[in-house]
Motif scaffolding. Structure first.
Motif, PDB file in Angstrom:
ATOM      1  N   LEU A 135       0.797  -1.224   0.000  1.00 45.43           N
ATOM      2  CA  LEU A 135       0.000   0.000   0.000  1.00 45.43           C
ATOM      3  C   LEU A 135       0.831   1.278   0.000  1.00 45.43           C
ATOM      4  O   LEU A 135       0.409   2.301  -0.523  1.00 45.43           O
ATOM      5  CB  LEU A 135      -0.933   0.011   1.217  1.00 45.43           C
ATOM      6  CG  LEU A 135      -1.874  -1.178   1.349  1.00 45.43           C
ATOM      7  CD1 LEU A 135      -2.606  -1.134   2.673  1.00 45.43           C
ATOM      8  CD2 LEU A 135      -2.842  -1.230   0.178  1.00 45.43           C
ATOM      9  N   GLY A 136       1.996   1.227   0.639  1.00 49.11           N
ATOM     10  CA  GLY A 136       2.847   2.408   0.764  1.00 49.11           C
ATOM     11  C   GLY A 136       2.884   2.892   2.201  1.00 49.11           C
ATOM     12  O   GLY A 136       1.913   2.764   2.946  1.00 49.11           O
ATOM     13  N   ASP A 137       4.009   3.455   2.595  1.00 48.38           N
ATOM     14  CA  ASP A 137       4.172   3.876   3.992  1.00 48.38           C
ATOM     15  C   ASP A 137       3.372   5.122   4.352  1.00 48.38           C
ATOM     16  O   ASP A 137       3.189   5.432   5.522  1.00 48.38           O
ATOM     17  CB  ASP A 137       5.649   4.074   4.333  1.00 48.38           C
ATOM     18  CG  ASP A 137       6.314   5.153   3.498  1.00 48.38           C
ATOM     19  OD1 ASP A 137       5.672   5.699   2.578  1.00 48.38           O
ATOM     20  OD2 ASP A 137       7.479   5.452   3.766  1.00 48.38           O
ATOM     21  N   ASP A 138       2.849   5.835   3.359  1.00 45.59           N
ATOM     22  CA  ASP A 138       2.071   7.034   3.674  1.00 45.59           C
ATOM     23  C   ASP A 138       0.632   6.725   4.081  1.00 45.59           C
ATOM     24  O   ASP A 138      -0.052   7.593   4.620  1.00 45.59           O
ATOM     25  CB  ASP A 138       2.096   8.020   2.509  1.00 45.59           C
ATOM     26  CG  ASP A 138       1.625   7.415   1.210  1.00 45.59           C
ATOM     27  OD1 ASP A 138       1.802   6.202   1.019  1.00 45.59           O
ATOM     28  OD2 ASP A 138       1.080   8.146   0.367  1.00 45.59           O
ATOM     29  N   VAL A 139       0.159   5.493   3.873  1.00 43.78           N
ATOM     30  CA  VAL A 139      -1.211   5.138   4.287  1.00 43.78           C
ATOM     31  C   VAL A 139      -1.231   4.051   5.361  1.00 43.78           C
ATOM     32  O   VAL A 139      -2.287   3.545   5.712  1.00 43.78           O
ATOM     33  CB  VAL A 139      -2.088   4.713   3.083  1.00 43.78           C
ATOM     34  CG1 VAL A 139      -2.298   5.875   2.134  1.00 43.78           C
ATOM     35  CG2 VAL A 139      -1.516   3.511   2.372  1.00 43.78           C
TER      36      VAL A 139
END
Length: 168
Positions: A135-139
């Motif tokens: 998902l990515g570390d920002d979410v």
């Protein structure tokens, strides 16, 4: 011989920014929202700023073909969550929940998934690492205790799809 020296006009950065915003050279938005999407074309936000930047794998370009069964990720899910059985109902449920987050990020599940075991080092926290890669570390947000999750001043928790609280 006389040299002409140019001295630029000095302006404060704040006044330059204000002027650019007032003339719409820099876009202004009245609405700040978090509207995750799988396909950017489906986003409904018109005049606002969507802080969701897309999943990190949106720009991935396939270079080779792999058999998922030959990967360590498949082994991890099968061994840790399926107890060695790739058709285990618990594993199937977990993979369906992950697929829901990826395929319909705009629809919140409104459920808390609890992973528990008396033993340490079985791979529960590794699930967060996998979700963060997908998902990515920002979410995704990893909490080491409930205090950071339940804190009243929790801007760090805003705009997240996954909250993972370890060892509570």
């Amino acid at each position: 011989e006389k040299h002409n020296t140019y001295f630029p006009t000095r302006k404060k950065l704040g006044s330059i920014m204000k002027e650019l915003m007032l003339t719409y050279a820099i876009p202004r938005h009245d609405i700040l929202t978090f509207e995750p999407y799988l396909d950017k074309k489906t986003t409904r936000i018109q005049n606002g700023w969507n802080v969701f930047r897309g999943f990190s794998l949106h720009t991935y370009q396939k270079k080779t073909s792999i058999r998922i069964e030959d990967t360590l990720t498949h082994t991890y899910f099968t061994e840790v969550w399926g107890n060695g059985d790739p058709n285990c109902p618990i594993l199937d449920d977990l993979l369906n929940r992950i697929a829901h987050i990826v395929q319909h990020p705009e629809i919140r599940m409104k459920k808390m998934i609890i992973l528990r075991s008396k033993l340490h080092g079985l791979g529960k926290s590794m699930l967060y690492e996998v979700l963060e890669m997908i998902l990515g570390d920002d979410v995704c947000m990893f909490h080491t205790n409930l205090d950071t999750y339940l804190d009243h001043f929790n801007i760090q928790n805003a705009f997240k799809l996954v909250h993972f609280t370890d060892d509570i």
